[in-house]
Design an enzyme around this catalytic site. Sequence first.
Site, PDB file in Angstrom:
ATOM      1  N   GLU A 154      90.644  19.864  59.003  1.00 43.96           N
ATOM      2  CA  GLU A 154      91.201  18.560  59.397  1.00 43.96           C
ATOM      3  C   GLU A 154      91.214  18.336  60.907  1.00 43.96           C
ATOM      4  O   GLU A 154      92.166  17.791  61.444  1.00 43.96           O
ATOM      5  CB  GLU A 154      92.635  18.418  58.869  1.00 43.96           C
ATOM      6  CG  GLU A 154      92.706  18.352  57.367  1.00 43.96           C
ATOM      7  CD  GLU A 154      94.115  18.201  56.841  1.00 43.96           C
ATOM      8  OE1 GLU A 154      95.022  18.796  57.421  1.00 43.96           O
ATOM      9  OE2 GLU A 154      94.303  17.492  55.855  1.00 43.96           O
TER      10      GLU A 154
HETATM   11  C1  BMA Z   1      96.024  19.439  54.118  1.00 41.13           C
HETATM   12  C2  BMA Z   1      95.556  20.829  54.015  1.00 41.13           C
HETATM   13  C3  BMA Z   1      96.632  21.779  54.311  1.00 41.13           C
HETATM   14  C4  BMA Z   1      97.926  21.287  53.763  1.00 41.13           C
HETATM   15  C5  BMA Z   1      97.706  20.263  52.691  1.00 41.13           C
HETATM   16  C6  BMA Z   1      98.966  19.683  52.136  1.00 41.13           C
HETATM   17  O1  BMA Z   1      96.579  19.149  55.335  1.00 41.13           O
HETATM   18  O2  BMA Z   1      94.431  21.028  54.778  1.00 41.13           O
HETATM   19  O3  BMA Z   1      96.709  21.999  55.685  1.00 41.13           O
HETATM   20  O4  BMA Z   1      98.654  22.344  53.307  1.00 41.13           O
HETATM   21  O5  BMA Z   1      96.953  19.192  53.164  1.00 41.13           O
HETATM   22  O6  BMA Z   1      99.693  19.041  53.138  1.00 41.13           O
END
Ligand code: BMA
Length: 925
Positions: A476
Amino acid sequence: MWVATILLSFLTARAAALSIVELGNFDWTITSQNKSVSVPAKFPSLSHLDLYAAGVIDNPLHNLNEFIQRWVAYQNWTYSAPVIGLKSDAASTWLVFDGLDTFTDITLCGKHVGNTDNMFRQWYFDVTDIVSACKAKSKLSINFGSAPLVAQAIANTPGVEKWPVVPNNIQYPFEIPNREYIRKEQSDFGWDWGPAFASQGPWKPGYLVQFKSKDVYVRNTAVDVRKQDQLPLVIPDQSKPWVINASIDLIGNVPSGAKMNYRLLDLTNKTVCSGALSDVNVTSVSVAGLATIEEGTVDRWWPNGYGSQTLYYLDYDLVDSSGSTLASVSKRIGFRTIVLNSYPVSDADIAKGIAPGNNWHFEVNGHEMYMKGSNFIPADCFWPRVTPDFIRMILESVKAGHQTMVRVWASGAYSPDFMHDIADELGIFLWSEFEFGDALYPVAKSFLDNVREEVIYNSRRLSHHPSLAFWAGGNELENLMLPQIQQDDPDHFDRWIGEYETLFFDTIFPALFENQRSISYMPSSTSNGWEMLDYSKPIPIVPRLYNTTAGSIYGETDFYNYDSTQSFNLSAYPVGRFSNEFGFHSMPSRQSWQQQVDPEYLNFNSSVVVLRNHHYPSGSLNTSNFHNSSLGMVEMTLGIERWLPTPMKEDSLKNFTAWCHATQVFQGAFIKSQIEFYRRGSGMPERQLGCLYWQLNDQWVASTWASMEYDGRWKVLHYLGIDIYSPVIIAPYFDFTNSSLEVYVTSDLWSEAKGNAKFTWYDWSGNPLKVSSKSLSSFSVGAINTTKVLELNAKDTLPDLADAVLFMEHSTQGQAPNTDTTTTFTHENYFAPISLADAKLVDPGLKISYSAEKGCFSVTATKGVAAYVWLDYPNGAVVHFDANAFWLRKGQTREVGYTVVSDTTGGKWTDEVTVESVWDLTTRD
Ligand code: BMA
């Protein structure tokens, strides 16, 4: 029972060292900073594991021990042991550590050996002089510094990089701050699905290696199996021969005239081909050579559901000029190509109706395929106790779920070798990532040098596995962190984006591709893909970033919407080429809670249950931020209240059980509707070719996004995933705002299939309803495509939306990929045109019986339609039913088999299996 994993000879690397002693054979002690604690330890291990085994601390996963045991992470811990097995006639002596977590000061015989600062690297030290000068009995000591304190000290060093804190703290801490400064598993400092233990210790094996003068020790290998002239991210030419680039990383004296020989064997040990490796390249640390294998000589490796997982052994030897073998390596490999196709959508495809922009999908052995899967988080808070059997159980759950790909998320640890071995056997692609996520990272030279070594070591170590699918730089970053900092700090955005490029393009990309050419790389998941590939440049990927054209579609999507008013609003779901994350959290079962939480806390709103919910993360070290944890509980509560009957049981434990279960039904139904949407996208302009739900597994008992609980129990989502990831599905597409309903058949097959669909409406009491609609009883559906088979307006057509259920089924003739026989694919689905909170549910009169002889349960709905029929079973066993969370029509019986994963009840669990459905959420008892 967990299937025992036999680790075969494919893992071996033989070297002619005089002696190799596993450090695990030493008698280890772990000692606290002030020496008040000193207890026996294991190697490999971590501080919490040894302290727990010695009774110094309680089970870290019990109640709120995560918060209570913080002191363990805020200490230095020393692992020490007398050295055994030293040979006096050695010419040289080395210490090799496959993983030290994280900051160490190592001494041998009271003399300084070295320091380490990256848990992901292999470390090795020449201790010859120390050993020969050692008069007393040798003692090896590894002093582990407190990672939170070291990270804090780095953050406080004058001149160190800092990131803006207003208005959004871009480096928002989950619990322990400053993780971005150090190369330790990022989730060890807390994440929104797990605790923050920040444990320390020798988390992987280590060795004492001694040589005579000519010996070498194989410390790592790389085997890149690719097509001749293959370049990363470029579609490989399938007609070209295979090229194997095999290398050995060595400690010791590598003779300049060294040669390499190889033998390729099938799994029955029959030689397929053999000879000398060509183009042998010898450096002071490694030797590499090439073998060319004509196309057609070997069978290809295919993922789960797409053909067989043919594997071979590659045995290769390092030979000196006099012909004696210095080292031998045996690696189990497979022949496949997998490439991320991010090329512009062709004019021909645009003419067919595909939206312009760039592709973003995987092609395997020259075939476009729809990837179905999920996201993996670290299997445990403490890696040394993760066994191959445990990973096999997780990956078998993946295979049972018709999944082909698991994304090994970027802020845990690089997969252990055995995880890839198992994935190779089961046909599961592992999308791998470098361990960076949801933060901006430093670009100081020392940091980049450290990362480079980490990338080289791990990409080489894992390179030979056919299950290795992809490398992404981190989690991300491009589509979340960069836009956020662009908004927060627009004046310095050029600087932040420049730093991102320094780490993820200029550092990681060359480090990876100097070592492996068969695997695609993108700097971030999620991203918009590349804009241009130019191999005349040192960094051939020109990133697209935000250079997009309106109306065009690029890249992957990541989608979380915690506002349950929008949960089944299909127009809110993202339209993209691939979905690498989407999820919603749910509670684990009451049975799981009972394994880690005391009975007085088994209540949805108890302090322990709420504070173990880290969505949203506390952002600090203590329990003061109850508010954040409560927000996630409220989201689940509202989800239930809007979409399901709200449990109100008189008995408190039963009420807790029902609430836990209801959160799972909501999660399962919501995520299933997204999978249906993404799969239907394969036939829409976005040509969507993959979805991986968030998240597969759990590392403790708490409310998280997982589809499997910590002990291996499958949640409702896992069962619904198995069903909705079937090759050919029938699924509704409903607009709650105008009641327009369409139903689609979606197929992942590689050729056109023909079938029949049938639709029957019932009221909840199970009586058929007369409904006229525009439906196609016979249809054809194209390769990886979708076709509409029903269209109506529910409000105009149905007498009472609250008392209507659509049963849809199809039977389709098609060819499974890589077969030439016709198979019948079937699938059933149900749809209610109103929230189940408002539906006129009736008691379906469920009955269950068990046949020991047949080894299955038989469930019947005697009085009405049963939604999300749930077979439940007690603690003491972990069982995977062949199906669960299914629907039944009145009078319908379904037989349900099972696989026992573990059982301490002596088979008695079958006596206590119960059955319920959504109706049971409405009752008080
Ligand atoms: C995204 C993932 C994780 C996180 C999930 C739930 O951000 O990449 O980093 O645990 O969603 O929030």
